[in-house]
Design a protein around this motif. Structure first.
Motif, PDB file in Angstrom:
ATOM      1  N   TYR A 100     -46.077  64.158   3.125  1.00  0.00           N
ATOM      2  CA  TYR A 100     -46.580  65.476   2.712  1.00  0.00           C
ATOM      3  C   TYR A 100     -45.558  66.204   1.838  1.00  0.00           C
ATOM      4  O   TYR A 100     -45.896  66.723   0.773  1.00  0.00           O
ATOM      5  CB  TYR A 100     -46.909  66.280   3.972  1.00  0.00           C
ATOM      6  N   ALA A 101     -44.300  66.239   2.271  1.00  0.00           N
ATOM      7  CA  ALA A 101     -43.259  66.951   1.523  1.00  0.00           C
ATOM      8  C   ALA A 101     -42.997  66.310   0.166  1.00  0.00           C
ATOM      9  O   ALA A 101     -42.671  67.004  -0.805  1.00  0.00           O
ATOM     10  CB  ALA A 101     -41.971  66.998   2.341  1.00  0.00           C
ATOM     11  N   THR A 102     -43.163  64.985   0.076  1.00  0.00           N
ATOM     12  CA  THR A 102     -42.914  64.273  -1.177  1.00  0.00           C
ATOM     13  C   THR A 102     -44.067  64.418  -2.149  1.00  0.00           C
ATOM     14  O   THR A 102     -43.871  64.609  -3.354  1.00  0.00           O
ATOM     15  CB  THR A 102     -42.652  62.782  -0.898  1.00  0.00           C
ATOM     16  N   LEU A 103     -45.288  64.348  -1.647  1.00  0.00           N
ATOM     17  CA  LEU A 103     -46.462  64.469  -2.513  1.00  0.00           C
ATOM     18  C   LEU A 103     -46.723  65.912  -2.943  1.00  0.00           C
ATOM     19  O   LEU A 103     -47.223  66.160  -4.037  1.00  0.00           O
ATOM     20  CB  LEU A 103     -47.706  63.922  -1.809  1.00  0.00           C
ATOM     21  N   PRO A 105     -44.447  68.925  -3.033  1.00  0.00           N
ATOM     22  CA  PRO A 105     -43.185  69.663  -2.891  1.00  0.00           C
ATOM     23  C   PRO A 105     -43.342  71.168  -3.014  1.00  0.00           C
ATOM     24  O   PRO A 105     -42.626  71.924  -2.340  1.00  0.00           O
ATOM     25  CB  PRO A 105     -42.309  69.094  -4.021  1.00  0.00           C
ATOM     26  N   VAL A 106     -44.276  71.621  -3.849  1.00  0.00           N
ATOM     27  CA  VAL A 106     -44.487  73.061  -3.994  1.00  0.00           C
ATOM     28  C   VAL A 106     -45.031  73.654  -2.705  1.00  0.00           C
ATOM     29  O   VAL A 106     -44.589  74.727  -2.259  1.00  0.00           O
ATOM     30  CB  VAL A 106     -45.444  73.362  -5.169  1.00  0.00           C
ATOM     31  N   LEU A 107     -45.962  72.958  -2.064  1.00  0.00           N
ATOM     32  CA  LEU A 107     -46.513  73.438  -0.793  1.00  0.00           C
ATOM     33  C   LEU A 107     -45.437  73.429   0.287  1.00  0.00           C
ATOM     34  O   LEU A 107     -45.347  74.362   1.091  1.00  0.00           O
ATOM     35  CB  LEU A 107     -47.694  72.566  -0.367  1.00  0.00           C
ATOM     36  N   PHE A 108     -44.626  72.386   0.300  1.00  0.00           N
ATOM     37  CA  PHE A 108     -43.529  72.287   1.261  1.00  0.00           C
ATOM     38  C   PHE A 108     -42.578  73.471   1.100  1.00  0.00           C
ATOM     39  O   PHE A 108     -42.185  74.116   2.076  1.00  0.00           O
ATOM     40  CB  PHE A 108     -42.793  70.966   1.046  1.00  0.00           C
ATOM     41  N   GLN A 109     -42.215  73.791  -0.134  1.00  0.00           N
ATOM     42  CA  GLN A 109     -41.320  74.912  -0.400  1.00  0.00           C
ATOM     43  C   GLN A 109     -41.964  76.247  -0.030  1.00  0.00           C
ATOM     44  O   GLN A 109     -41.302  77.152   0.475  1.00  0.00           O
ATOM     45  CB  GLN A 109     -40.933  74.918  -1.870  1.00  0.00           C
ATOM     46  N   THR A 110     -43.265  76.351  -0.274  1.00  0.00           N
ATOM     47  CA  THR A 110     -43.958  77.601   0.024  1.00  0.00           C
ATOM     48  C   THR A 110     -44.008  77.865   1.518  1.00  0.00           C
ATOM     49  O   THR A 110     -43.843  79.011   1.965  1.00  0.00           O
ATOM     50  CB  THR A 110     -45.384  77.575  -0.554  1.00  0.00           C
ATOM     51  N   VAL A 111     -44.225  76.824   2.319  1.00  0.00           N
ATOM     52  CA  VAL A 111     -44.220  76.986   3.771  1.00  0.00           C
ATOM     53  C   VAL A 111     -42.863  77.473   4.246  1.00  0.00           C
ATOM     54  O   VAL A 111     -42.758  78.361   5.099  1.00  0.00           O
ATOM     55  CB  VAL A 111     -44.609  75.671   4.474  1.00  0.00           C
ATOM     56  N   ILE A 112     -41.796  76.902   3.694  1.00  0.00           N
ATOM     57  CA  ILE A 112     -40.448  77.331   4.058  1.00  0.00           C
ATOM     58  C   ILE A 112     -40.246  78.800   3.690  1.00  0.00           C
ATOM     59  O   ILE A 112     -39.741  79.608   4.486  1.00  0.00           O
ATOM     60  CB  ILE A 112     -39.393  76.456   3.359  1.00  0.00           C
ATOM     61  N   CYS A 113     -40.650  79.155   2.473  1.00  0.00           N
ATOM     62  CA  CYS A 113     -40.496  80.534   1.997  1.00  0.00           C
ATOM     63  C   CYS A 113     -41.301  81.515   2.842  1.00  0.00           C
ATOM     64  O   CYS A 113     -40.872  82.645   3.086  1.00  0.00           O
ATOM     65  CB  CYS A 113     -40.926  80.613   0.538  1.00  0.00           C
ATOM     66  N   ASN A 236     -53.931  55.441   0.760  1.00  0.00           N
ATOM     67  CA  ASN A 236     -54.132  56.251  -0.451  1.00  0.00           C
ATOM     68  C   ASN A 236     -52.889  57.060  -0.789  1.00  0.00           C
ATOM     69  O   ASN A 236     -52.519  57.202  -1.965  1.00  0.00           O
ATOM     70  CB  ASN A 236     -55.328  57.186  -0.267  1.00  0.00           C
ATOM     71  N   GLU A 237     -52.236  57.596   0.236  1.00  0.00           N
ATOM     72  CA  GLU A 237     -51.029  58.379   0.010  1.00  0.00           C
ATOM     73  C   GLU A 237     -49.901  57.516  -0.536  1.00  0.00           C
ATOM     74  O   GLU A 237     -49.131  57.956  -1.405  1.00  0.00           O
ATOM     75  CB  GLU A 237     -50.588  59.073   1.298  1.00  0.00           C
ATOM     76  N   LEU A 238     -49.809  56.273  -0.071  1.00  0.00           N
ATOM     77  CA  LEU A 238     -48.783  55.370  -0.593  1.00  0.00           C
ATOM     78  C   LEU A 238     -49.042  55.048  -2.065  1.00  0.00           C
ATOM     79  O   LEU A 238     -48.093  54.921  -2.851  1.00  0.00           O
ATOM     80  CB  LEU A 238     -48.742  54.089   0.239  1.00  0.00           C
ATOM     81  N   LYS A 244     -46.376  58.344  -8.601  1.00  0.00           N
ATOM     82  CA  LYS A 244     -45.328  59.321  -8.938  1.00  0.00           C
ATOM     83  C   LYS A 244     -43.971  58.667  -9.115  1.00  0.00           C
ATOM     84  O   LYS A 244     -42.957  59.351  -9.280  1.00  0.00           O
ATOM     85  CB  LYS A 244     -45.246  60.386  -7.819  1.00  0.00           C
ATOM     86  N   GLY A 245     -43.958  57.327  -9.060  1.00  0.00           N
ATOM     87  CA  GLY A 245     -42.706  56.602  -9.200  1.00  0.00           C
ATOM     88  C   GLY A 245     -41.868  56.607  -7.945  1.00  0.00           C
ATOM     89  O   GLY A 245     -40.643  56.440  -7.989  1.00  0.00           O
ATOM     90  N   ARG A 246     -42.515  56.771  -6.795  1.00  0.00           N
ATOM     91  CA  ARG A 246     -41.799  56.876  -5.509  1.00  0.00           C
ATOM     92  C   ARG A 246     -42.397  55.909  -4.507  1.00  0.00           C
ATOM     93  O   ARG A 246     -43.600  55.877  -4.287  1.00  0.00           O
ATOM     94  CB  ARG A 246     -41.914  58.297  -4.991  1.00  0.00           C
ATOM     95  N   GLU A 247     -41.571  55.087  -3.934  1.00  0.00           N
ATOM     96  CA  GLU A 247     -42.002  54.193  -2.847  1.00  0.00           C
ATOM     97  C   GLU A 247     -41.065  54.381  -1.673  1.00  0.00           C
ATOM     98  O   GLU A 247     -39.894  54.724  -1.847  1.00  0.00           O
ATOM     99  CB  GLU A 247     -41.985  52.730  -3.321  1.00  0.00           C
ATOM    100  N   LEU A 248     -41.598  54.180  -0.465  1.00  0.00           N
ATOM    101  CA  LEU A 248     -40.782  54.322   0.730  1.00  0.00           C
ATOM    102  C   LEU A 248     -40.080  53.002   1.023  1.00  0.00           C
ATOM    103  O   LEU A 248     -40.721  51.972   1.247  1.00  0.00           O
ATOM    104  CB  LEU A 248     -41.675  54.717   1.918  1.00  0.00           C
TER     105      LEU A 248
END
Length: 250
Positions: A100-103, A105-113, A236-238, A244-248
């Motif tokens: 969730y935080a990787t896909l 990031p804006v939502l993740f930051q907004t929750v923190i804020c 689907n998330e993977l 996005k050029g990101r793999e776990l």
């Protein structure tokens, strides 16, 4: 037209349009530079209409945060329902948070804020009550897996800790790792070279082994189990991560 007379479906569309616009602006300008005037300039609604939905920037941020919690709850629920051992499912649930935080990031930051006193002090009572309810539902998902582990004697609760404290230990570990290594905060030298998913995996196993949560990592290949579970629960998330050029790499 009075807001209460607007068709409920139209209200939902308008509200979501305004939030989506704010999210896009946050991604472009950052949370600190978001203003209601900038949102109004981007949406096809008058300033008065926007303020009928949101009392101000803080109320808008809390609304976005609440939507984000709903999204995260969906990921948590899928992880919790996976047909695996309880420890495996909690590990998967914690990786759902990383996804969730990787896909998003804006939502993740907004929750923190949204947790800042400034936002809480200016947001509407309605939004605050919604967030309290949503967070309670979110926490109940992981609590249910912990309770199942206790009921099955896979995990023995330490005498000095309640189940809520066990859940908090798990949440604070995962949240701290994702926050510190996701790039949301300024990177310190002692974190250079760390791979977030590997540290999340390592620290989770350290915590769970310390709690004597069976099977222990010495007796089960959790890396292989986690990779298999991720492919099954979040295919689907993977794919989205890969786009996005990101793999776990666990």
């Amino acid at each position: 037209m009075l807001l209460e007379n607007v068709n409920e479906e139209i209200r939902d569309v308008r509200e979501q349009d305004i939030m989506n616009t704010a999210v896009a602006l946050i991604g472009e300008l950052g949370i600190a530079n978001l203003t209601m005037d900038k949102v109004v300039a981007k949406v096809p609604y008058s300033k008065g209409t926007v303020y009928k939905y949101f009392s101000g920037k803080e109320d808008l941020l809390l609304a976005i945060s609440n939507d984000s919690i709903v999204m995260l709850s969906g990921l948590f629920s899928r992880a919790a329902k996976f047909e695996g051992e309880t420890r495996e499912r909690i590990l998967l649930l914690n990786f759902a948070y990383l996804i969730y935080a990787t896909l998003y990031p804006v939502l993740f930051q907004t929750v923190i804020c949204s947790k800042s006193p400034n936002v809480y002090g200016k947001a509407s009572t309605k939004r605050l009550q919604q967030q309290k309810h949503l967070e309670s539902n979110l926490l109940s998902i992981s609590r249910g897996v912990f309770q199942e582990a206790l009921d099955n004697n896979c995990l023995i609760r330490p005498e000095h800790m309640s189940i809520e404290q066990l859940c908090f230990s798990n949440w604070s570990t995962g949240y701290g790792i994702v926050l510190l290594l996701s790039g949301t905060v300024h990177e310190c030298n002692n974190r250079s070279g760390f791979v977030i998913e590997q540290e999340l995996f390592n620290q989770n196993n350290l915590l769970f082994d310390g709690l004597d949560w069976r099977p222990l990592s010495a007796n089960k290949d959790y890396r292989a189990a986690l990779n298999k579970a991720l492919e099954y629960v979040f295919p689907n998330e993977l794919v989205q991560l890969k786009q996005k050029g990101r793999e776990l790499h666990i």
